[in-house]
Design an enzyme around this catalytic site. Structure first.
Site, short mmCIF file in Angstrom:
data_model
loop_
_atom_site.label_atom_id
_atom_site.label_comp_id
_atom_site.label_asym_id
_atom_site.label_seq_id
_atom_site.Cartn_x
_atom_site.Cartn_y
_atom_site.Cartn_z
N ASP A 1 0.87 -1.19 0.00
CA ASP A 1 0.00 0.00 0.00
C ASP A 1 0.90 1.23 0.00
O ASP A 1 1.44 1.62 1.05
CB ASP A 1 -0.90 -0.01 1.26
N HIS B 1 -5.41 12.14 13.54
CA HIS B 1 -6.44 12.08 12.49
C HIS B 1 -7.64 11.24 12.93
O HIS B 1 -8.70 11.31 12.31
CB HIS B 1 -5.87 11.48 11.20
N ASP C 1 2.71 18.77 13.62
CA ASP C 1 2.76 17.78 12.52
C ASP C 1 2.38 18.51 11.23
O ASP C 1 1.64 19.49 11.25
CB ASP C 1 1.73 16.67 12.82
N HIS D 1 0.53 17.54 8.87
CA HIS D 1 -0.85 17.26 8.44
C HIS D 1 -1.82 17.89 9.45
O HIS D 1 -1.52 17.96 10.64
CB HIS D 1 -1.11 15.75 8.38
N ASP E 1 7.09 15.27 10.49
CA ASP E 1 7.01 15.30 9.02
C ASP E 1 6.96 16.75 8.54
O ASP E 1 6.94 17.02 7.35
CB ASP E 1 5.81 14.49 8.52
N TYR F 1 8.53 10.73 8.76
CA TYR F 1 8.76 9.55 7.94
C TYR F 1 10.15 9.51 7.30
O TYR F 1 10.47 8.55 6.61
CB TYR F 1 7.64 9.46 6.89
#
Ligand SMILES: CC(O)(O)CCCCCNCCCN
Ligand SMILES: [Zn+2]
Length: 601
Positions: free
Chosen positions: A22, A137, A174, A176, A267, A307
């Site tokens: 994935d 999230h 972060d 995101h 990230d 990451y």
């Protein structure tokens, strides 16, 4: 005041992993945790922390935030085979289950709660929990974006109930948007949620309208949700610092939280394939240090994303090093935020103007004539910080970042010149009282001072008495200008003359930009006309009528808070290519201080 830094890590959380192909989820690997922990050991940081064991979050604690349906689905995956795991994972956006995921997620929740207990009980002052799967999230009834349970939201809810807290700040750095956390607290005024995130005008995942700057919270929670969208990649240290100085810190000081939680995703750091930003690991030392000034230092840092293994682990180490109380490294590189960052900062300040006193005088007139999604900036604004760092697209780019980080971190940890301070002292006797990092310098010889003054500074120095005090200042300044030390301190009974001479001496020495912050009344306002001196004068009464230079700013010290000065300094400063040093002058008589930062040629 409590002391000590907790570190919570449990190898058990490395068993959650992706069993099938994935390309979206394959970056969330177990090595994120083990690599970071190894780096902490390598810098001897683990041994300096109070190691607190993780524990499983209970079902009751998970139900503080999540629905029982969500809990049951998660629980049921423990006995599933790969095909069933893949099917259930497909019900969510960017999430994968492994048979051990449920257990790992419960430990991630429990680690956060252990951290809150350690801080709130006073066992430690602050701490960090290295956890996965991440949390920000995940929503009441859904897993999302690698997250199963919302670790930080549960920690906030838990702290409110167990310790009766009324004001909790969550800072989400972060890259995101933690939409899960936003949904959970957007109607709750007791939890102030701040998130910056890559947004690109809603192009970047999770591509939500409610991730934009105008999502300020709902109902009683209006003003308690702050979204700072980054509409370009390549944001760097100066953009992040400007976001703290102009958005987060003024509001956070006004909110005055009793506890600060960080959704600490790295990230947003350089080299990360998701963020594509350029901020270096040392910026997280500064961000952490600023947050340590809130809530009497009660700060819980809980890992979210990150990451690029090297960038992640260096940033984790910078965070923990700062939590332990180590001095923060010198800021280097671009000093001014880019235009796109300034636009986002202005937009979010305007959106929050109605809710925060520190923003009530905000001039929002620009909003009328500037489309808030100004694509004009797309054309003219090439973010300066993207120039010197390539975008990370593939493997060899990743290696290039590794190389860059090796060199960069060496400079950060072993700066040249070493952080040394020069000082002149009245008597040799008191020399031994000074710490080793302080270098005692002899005052400049009086004949040398006289020659220097008569040649270049006669217009500034009126009385012979002043000559005496110049000797110590000039001796310290020389050590700084010649890079023998990083900064210095000198005492002068005539601070404004000393400063005027020091400024002219620095400019004569070849510096193109010198910043001077002078606190107290100033007999003479030094000449800033040639544009190479920026003078910020904090005084009792405005003195700007004495000079109309735009490089002279006088502030009434009754109204000014340090964070405001800091942000003003950053906003007004231009590009500084290299490190700069600082001298600190104080006049024993009038306690008028001036701090001058000189820039290297
Ligand atoms: C904790 C965290 O915020 O780092 C998780 C990030 C999840 C990113 C999912 N990307 C999905 C892209 C779909 N086109
Ligand atoms: Zn992230």
């Amino acid at each position: 005041m409590a002391s000590g830094t907790a570190l919570i890590y449990d190898e058990e959380m490395t068993s959650h992993k992706l069993l099938w192909n994935d390309p979206i989820c394959d970056i969330e690997v177990p090595e994120r945790l083990s690599f970071s922990y190894e780096q902490l050991k390598c810098y001897h940081l683990v041994e300096r922390c109070v190691c607190v064991p993780a524990r499983e979050g209970s079902e009751e604690e998970i139900l503080l935030v999540h629905s029982s349906e969500h809990l049951e689905v998660a629980k049921s995956t423990q006995t599933m085979n790969e095909e069933e795991l893949k099917r259930v994972s497909g019900n969510y956006d960017a999430f994968f289950f492994h048979p051990s995921t449920y257990r790992c997620a419960r430990i991630a929740v429990g680690a956060g709660l252990q951290l809150v207990d350690s801080v709130m009980s006073g066992k430690v002052c602050n701490g960090m929990a290295l956890v996965r799967p991440p949390g920000h999230h995940s929503q009441r009834n859904a897993a999302n974006g690698f997250c199963l349970f919302n670790n930080v939201a549960i920690a906030a809810e838990y702290a409110k109930r167990k310790y009766g807290l009324q004001r909790i700040l969550i800072v989400d750095w972060d890259v995101h948007h933690g939409q899960g956390t936003q949904y959970i607290f957007e109607e709750d005024p007791s939890v102030l949620y701040f998130s910056w995130h890559r947004y690109e005008h809603q192009e970047f995942w999770p591509s939500l309208k409610e991730s934009d700057y105008d999502a300020v919270g709902l109902g009683r929670g209006k003003g308690s949700n702050i979204n700072l969208p980054w509409n370009k990649v390549g944001m760097g240290n100066s953009d992040y610092l400007a976001a703290f100085f102009h958005v987060l810190l003024p509001v956070a000081f006004e909110f005055d939280p009793e506890l600060v939680l960080v959704s600490s995703g790295y990230d947003s750091g350089i080299g990360d394939p998701e963020g594509q930003m350029n901020a270096t690991p040392d910026v997280f030392a500064h961000l952490t240090h600023f947050l340590m000034q809130l809530a009497n230092g009660k700060l819980c840092v809980i890992l979210e994303g990150g990451y690029h293994l090297k960038s992640l682990s260096e940033s984790v180490c910078m965070t923990v090093k700062t939590l332990l109380g180590d001095p923060v490294p010198q800021i280097t590189g671009e000093m001014a935020p880019c235009l796109s960052a300034i636009e986002s900062i202005q937009n979010v300040r305007a959106a929050h103007k109605p809710y925060w006193k520190c923003l009530m005088y905000e001039d929002t007139s620009f909003l009328q004539n500037l489309s808030t999604k100004s694509h004009l900036l797309e054309k003219v604004n090439t973010n300066p910080s993207t120039e010197h760092e390539s975008k990370i697209t593939n493997k060899d780019e990743m290696v290039k970042v590794e190389r860059f980080l090796e060199l960069h971190m060496k400079n950060i940890l072993f700066p040249v010149p070493p952080i040394k301070t020069a000082a002149t002292i009245e008597s040799e006797a008191s020399a031994h009282l000074l710490p080793l990092s302080v270098r005692v310098v002899k005052e400049m010889d009086m004949n040398e001072v006289k020659a220097l003054v008569s040649a270049f500074y006669a217009d500034l120095v009126k009385e012979d008495e002043t000559l005496l005090s110049l000797g110590s200042m000039l001796a310290v300044l020389d050590k700084i200008l010649t890079k023998q030390v990083c900064n210095g301190i000198a005492e002068s009974p005539t601070a404004s003359v000393s400063v005027a001479v020091a400024l002219r001496h620095s400019v004569r020495f070849g510096f193109q930009r010198v910043l001077c912050i002078f606190v107290g009344d100033m007999e003479i306002i030094p000449n800033t006309e040639d544009g190479r001196i920026l003078m910020i004068h904090i005084c009792e009464k405005q003195q700007s009528e004495k000079t109309n230079s735009k490089h002279y700013i006088s502030l009434n010290w009754k109204e000014v808070r340090f964070t405001f000065i800091r942000s003003l300094v950053y906003v007004r400063m231009h590009r500084f290519e290299e490190n700069f040093s600082s001298c600190y002058f104080s006049s024993s008589r009038r306690q008028s201080h001036s701090v001058k930062r000189v820039r290297r040629r």
